[in-house]
Design a protein around this motif. Structure first.
Motif, PDB file in Angstrom:
ATOM      1  N   GLN A 129      10.897  -1.971  -5.160  1.00  0.00           N
ATOM      2  CA  GLN A 129      10.041  -0.848  -4.786  1.00  0.00           C
ATOM      3  C   GLN A 129      10.280   0.297  -5.776  1.00  0.00           C
ATOM      4  N   GLY A 130       9.215   0.881  -6.287  1.00  0.00           N
ATOM      5  CA  GLY A 130       9.328   1.954  -7.265  1.00  0.00           C
ATOM      6  C   GLY A 130       9.276   1.476  -8.706  1.00  0.00           C
ATOM      7  N   GLN A 131       9.305   0.163  -8.927  1.00  0.00           N
ATOM      8  CA  GLN A 131       9.318  -0.386 -10.277  1.00  0.00           C
ATOM      9  C   GLN A 131       7.903  -0.549 -10.813  1.00  0.00           C
ATOM     10  N   THR A 132       7.741  -0.381 -12.116  1.00  0.00           N
ATOM     11  CA  THR A 132       6.476  -0.631 -12.802  1.00  0.00           C
ATOM     12  C   THR A 132       6.709  -1.648 -13.903  1.00  0.00           C
ATOM     13  N   ILE A 133       5.852  -2.653 -13.991  1.00  0.00           N
ATOM     14  CA  ILE A 133       5.988  -3.681 -15.021  1.00  0.00           C
ATOM     15  C   ILE A 133       4.688  -3.783 -15.806  1.00  0.00           C
TER      16      ILE A 133
END
Length: 561
Positions: A129-133
């Motif tokens: 949660q909170g990660q961007t890829i």
């Protein structure tokens, strides 16, 4: 413009949003988003079969469009681990090889499904949660939301053409069971930066106010557990892990032991405990096979069947058909769920059957044993006011939910032309200057029956309904190819049509019809087998309908010697 694209060269490609499930219906959520000739998929879920689908196990989306464009697909991205969002993943991966991105618990649940189907799990990729890829021309952001299962997310697709936000299933819970709060700040930031389109959960748009917190159930469970004199049985969704935690807490608070029934329930709890998403003492869970060794007031049975599913443990116990588990007078059954639209009748039947057994049944109409994991109207308004999308597409709901959600956003000042009602297979092409609906793509329902996927169609369903409603008549005749005649006496077998011993007149009449047909075939020297079958079916069906106003399935077997 999204911060992820500020320093990139602007591209002219528009975004296409293609709902393949989850619009005009509850369940089997799946949406394809196409940009710069690349496709990402959001969710791949199942739904329950309805009464028009006898014998069907589950219903999945039609993957035809994705199969036709598999070379464009960059990945499958999952919002959370409920069946209506992950149930179709194994079936999709059998058709299309692509990576699957999801948070830790969701990945664990999907992994269990893939192992059951014999599918390699190497394509599963865990995110936080909170990660961007970055995937192709998409920056894909996972945003924490509250729901009835841990690790739930909204997903924001950042592109040069704009941001497309999927809220996923959510509610605003200020006292979450797992202590993880919804990232309202991030939704506000996205709103300030500008969101091109938002696809929003519409499930509870009919309900005013705010959804109750999951913790509100805690005291109800403790009270019901304290008042129960005999065994306690709790039925809920196997993937509603926040609810499962509440059941564990109440069980341990009262010093009872937990027994688990239902393959999906056992599997999900095992995975959640191993990954640390469920807190339970070492000796709380006991072997179901040893349940008879404990006193009734020590037993808590956690099971599936909250929707009245025909083969679920609770349903079979209510019908007194379970091999090893028998409910009795003095037991308490808690149904900790509300019926999904379409399941009201089957759920009511289970409650009535349990009541006949003398069981104390506690359900949501009588006590606070269930709270929804979906936002009510005021929470939906909060999300809309934070994000302020240019285009709003209500999803995860039947048409009435979609229309009410549209009207809700318009009541907040949105223009009607900026609120889009989508149907299955719609191709919604949009940019900041406007949107168009292009020609539909193939979309709909694929029925799964045992190992068969898509081989049960309208004709098979029609036959099943006919068998269920009017039964079967099987006629056997013997044709002598040398004499070119029907020989011997016709055989007639009834299955589910009439009880033969009580319907002698009807059966005698049917035999007379067959004897007349035999004489007609022989006298006219009919040699075409298909024509013989047509004569039998036509005249026998006419006779049966005249006598009983029934239309059974008629099968003809003509053996040639």
């Amino acid at each position: 413009m999204s911060k992820y694209y500020r320093n990139r060269r602007r591209k002219k490609s528009n975004i296409k949003i293609i709902p393949l499930g989850g619009v005009g219906e509850i369940g089997k959520n799946m949406t394809a988003v196409e940009y710069n000739n690349q496709i990402v998929i959001i969710d791949a879920g199942t739904t329950f079969p309805d009464e028009s689908m006898p014998g069907v196990d589950i219903v999945i989306p039609d993957f035809t469009y994705l199969e036709q464009n598999k070379e464009k697909i960059k990945g499958l991205f999952i919002t959370h681990g409920h069946e209506d969002h992950i149930g179709a993943v194994p079936y999709l991966l059998k058709k299309i090889h692509t990576r699957v991105y999801s948070t830790r618990l969701t990945t664990g649940l999907i992994e269990g499904k893939l192992e059951e189907h014999g599918i390699d799990t190497h394509m599963l990729k865990t995110v936080s949660q909170g990660q961007t890829i970055r995937i192709g021309d998409f920056d894909i952001e996972f945003i924490a939301v509250n729901h009835s299962i841990p690790d739930s997310c909204a997903i924001a697709l950042h592109t040069e053409a704009g941001v497309v936000l999927f809220t996923g299933d959510y509610k605003v819970d200020f006292q979450p069971i797992d202590g993880v709060h919804m990232d309202l700040q991030r939704f506000g930031e996205l709103g300030k930066q500008g969101v091109l389109a938002m696809l929003g959960d519409s499930t509870n748009v009919e309900r005013p106010g705010y959804a109750m917190s999951e913790v509100s159930i805690r005291e109800t469970f403790k009270k019901v557990f304290a008042e129960a004199q005999g065994r306690i049985c709790v039925a809920t969704f196997a993937s509603n892990l926040h609810r499962v935690q509440q059941v564990f807490d109440a069980t341990e608070y009262h010093g009872k032991k937990m027994f688990i029934s239902g393959r999906s329930m056992v599997r999900n709890i095992k995975i959640a405990i191993e990954l640390g998403y469920l807190r339970v003492k070492k000796d709380t869970i006991q072997d179901l096979n040893k349940i008879n060794k404990f006193k009734d007031n020590e037993i808590v049975l956690l099971t599936t069947g909250s929707q009245g599913e025909q083969m679920a443990a609770l349903t079979r116990m209510a019908r007194e058909e379970h091999r090893s588990l028998k409910l009795q007078r003095g037991d308490t059954v808690i149904i900790s769920a509300t019926p999904i639209p379409g399941n009201e009748e089957s759920t009511s039947t289970v409650i009535n059957n349990l009541t006949k057994l003398g069981v104390n049944v506690v359900y949501s109409m009588l006590a606070d044993v269930h709270v929804s994991g979906h936002a009510y109207r005021e929470e939906l308004k909060l999300m809309l006011s934070l994000v302020r999308p240019k285009y709003f597409i209500p999803v995860h709901g039947e048409i009435r939910h979609q229309m009410m959600h549209k009207e809700l956003y318009m009541s907040m000042g949105a223009k009607e032309e900026n609120t889009i009602i989508a149907g299955l297979g719609d191709v919604i092409e949009l940019d900041h200057s406007g949107y168009k609906k292009r020609e539909k793509v193939t979309a709909g329902k694929v029925l799964v029956d045992g190992l068969g996927i898509g081989d049960v169609g309208n004709i098979v369903l029609r036959d099943r309904k006919k068998l269920a409603e009017d039964g079967l008549i099987n006629v056997s005749l013997v044709y002598d190819t040398k004499k070119k005649q029907i020989i011997g006496k016709p055989e007639l077998i009834s299955r589910g049509f009439v009880y033969v011993k009580d319907s002698k007149d009807i059966m005698d009449g049917a035999y007379k019809i067959l004897e007349q047909i035999q004489k007609e075939i022989n006298s006219k020297k009919i040699t075409d087998i298909a024509q013989m079958k047509y004569l039998v079916i036509d005249k026998l069906r006419s006779y049966v309908y005249t006598e009983l106003k029934r239309d059974p399935m008629i099968l003809i077997l003509i053996s040639e010697i």
